[in-house]
Structures are given as structure tokens and as C-alpha cells.
Design a protein around this motif. Structure first.
Motif, PDB file in Angstrom:
ATOM      1  N   GLY A  91      -8.361   6.958  -2.706  1.00 15.82           N
ATOM      2  CA  GLY A  91      -7.349   7.647  -2.240  1.00 15.82           C
ATOM      3  C   GLY A  91      -7.292   9.138  -3.210  1.00 15.82           C
TER       4      GLY A  91
ATOM      5  N   TRP B  93      -3.144  -1.064  -5.482  1.00 16.59           N
ATOM      6  CA  TRP B  93      -3.266   0.320  -4.974  1.00 16.59           C
ATOM      7  C   TRP B  93      -4.312   0.186  -3.915  1.00 16.59           C
TER       8      TRP B  93
ATOM      9  N   SER C 168     -11.847  10.192  -8.045  1.00 18.22           N
ATOM     10  CA  SER C 168     -11.474   8.604  -8.206  1.00 18.22           C
ATOM     11  C   SER C 168     -12.673   7.937  -9.068  1.00 18.22           C
TER      12      SER C 168
ATOM     13  N   PRO D 296      -0.660   5.678   3.309  1.00 14.97           N
ATOM     14  CA  PRO D 296      -1.287   5.621   2.312  1.00 14.97           C
ATOM     15  C   PRO D 296      -0.700   6.675   1.286  1.00 14.97           C
TER      16      PRO D 296
ATOM     17  N   SER E  31     -11.033   2.892  -0.115  1.00 16.36           N
ATOM     18  CA  SER E  31     -10.966   4.294  -0.596  1.00 16.36           C
ATOM     19  C   SER E  31      -9.771   4.157  -1.684  1.00 16.36           C
TER      20      SER E  31
ATOM     21  N   ARG F  74      -0.220   9.662  -1.450  1.00 12.13           N
ATOM     22  CA  ARG F  74      -1.048  10.660  -1.618  1.00 12.13           C
ATOM     23  C   ARG F  74      -1.232  10.673  -3.314  1.00 12.13           C
TER      24      ARG F  74
ATOM     25  N   GLN G 233      -3.637   1.844  -0.143  1.00 14.06           N
ATOM     26  CA  GLN G 233      -4.479   3.030   0.433  1.00 14.06           C
ATOM     27  C   GLN G 233      -4.956   2.353   1.704  1.00 14.06           C
TER      28      GLN G 233
END
Length: 205
Positions: A138, A90, A143, A99, A136, A101, A94
């Protein structure tokens, strides 16, 4: 029952749950249980068996994840929950082109990139992605990284491994191991609470 005590219905949401290396979605895993519980509550859930789980490649997994995201109903908030190797996948997505959403992202038990580099699945950490940059996850709304303090896949511990690498708080689970059924995480009320909208601080403590 007065209006004040009527529970507020939760609008339907969309979930993508991603497993790790050599995981064939056993029924006693918290991810399997979570998918069933969310579906029972009327949410849209994708919990795919990713290709060649025993000998995976980043390209095949990335393509599968994009297909699964595209299959989720449009217009619903999207929550992504990754475990183990899929956390690294993942983060790769990203950091790459287009990347995906997501509104909320949980990276659960992400393994040490240095440890993965010595495994047959080292392609997931190829390049310089995990060489010190801040990544990040994302999640537009929230997160979080969740990991056990005694996870064998995190020899330096979750904080030293991930705090400076991921732009998200790191929640440490005492004696959580790799957060699998073997370490007691079949039924896991905290992850269900988070998935249903509680903050990481509320859900995981």
C-alpha cells in the motif's frame, strides 16, 4: 555559508510505527529509538502499545491501527514501519475493505505465514490471504520488505518466503536475525535514513 551549502529543511511528516507479538516497546529496540529520533526532528509519530501484545487478536489490532492513523496530522506524508507480526496485520488491512492510505511502507522481519499458522496467533494468517496471491503493502511512493537472512521466523529465507507474495522489493540483511536488539538492532542508522526519505537501495544497500 553559501546558499548551495545550506541544508534543505525536511518538511514535517507523519509516522506510524507498529511492533510485533510480545513486544512491549523496550527502550533499546530500534523502533523505540526511531520514534524518539523522529519526534526530536519535529515529526509527528505514533508508536502505540497495541492491545494484548502477548495474546493479540487481528480485530483488536486492526481497530487500534485505524485509530492511530486517524490521530496523525492531516496533510502530511505518512510513513508506516511495521515489525514482525504487525507486517502480517498491515497486509491484512491492505487486502481488506477500506485499506489505509500510506505514502511509504517498510515491512521489517515479516514472519513466515506457515510458521505463524502453528502458533497461538494463527488467527493473523487465517483464510486464504497468504496462499499465493501477490499482496500490496500500500505504499503509494515506496514499499520495501527488510529481513535477515538467518531469521528464525523465516525458515525458508526472506526471498523464498516473500518475493512472490508481496509487491515490493525484498532487502536481505546478512546475519540480521529477526532484526531486534538481541541480533544487534537497537540503534539502526539505515532504518532512520530510510524513514527520513532515502530510498531502500540507498538506506539498506
Amino acid at each position: 555559508m553559501t546558499d548551495a551549502t545550506v541544508p534543505t529543511p525536511t518538511p514535517p511528516a507523519a509516522y506510524l510505527i507498529l511492533h510485533g507479538w510480545q513486544n512491549h516497546r523496550p527502550e533499546d529496540h530500534w523502533q523505540h529509538r526511531l520514534a524518539a529520533e523522529l519526534e526530536a526532528r519535529g515529526h509527528a509519530v505514533r508508536y502505540p502499545q497495541l492491545p494484548d501484545a502477548d495474546e493479540p487478536t487481528p480485530a483488536a489490532w486492526e481497530a487500534a491501527v485505524r485509530r492511530e492513523l486517524a490521530a496523525l496530522p492531516a496533510g502530511r506524508p505518512v510513513t508506516v514501519l511495521c515489525h514482525s507480526l504487525s507486517c502480517l496485520l498491515w497486509l491484512r488491512l491492505q487486502a481488506g475493505d477500506a485499506p489505509p492510505r500510506a505514502d511509504r511502507v517498510a515491512l521489517v522481519a515479516p514472519p513466515s505465514p506457515e510458521l505463524i499458522a502453528g502458533q497461538p496467533i494463527h488467527a493473523f494468517v487465517a483464510g486464504d490471504l497468504f496462499d499465493g496471491r501477490l499482496l500490496s503493502p500500500g505504499g503509494a511512493a515506496e514499499s520495501v520488505v527488510v529481513a535477515g537472512d538467518d531469521d528464525e521466523w523465516l525458515p525458508l529465507g526472506p526471498v523464498d518466503t516473500w518475493e512472490a507474495r508481496v509487491d515490493a522489493p525484498v532487502v536481505v540483511v546478512p546475519r540480521g536475525g529477526h532484526l531486534t536488539p538481541d541480533s544487534g538492532y537497537g540503534e539502526w542508522p539505515a532504518v532512520l535514513a530510510w524513514a527520513l526519505g532515502s530510498s531502500a537501495a540507498e538506506a539498506f544497500g
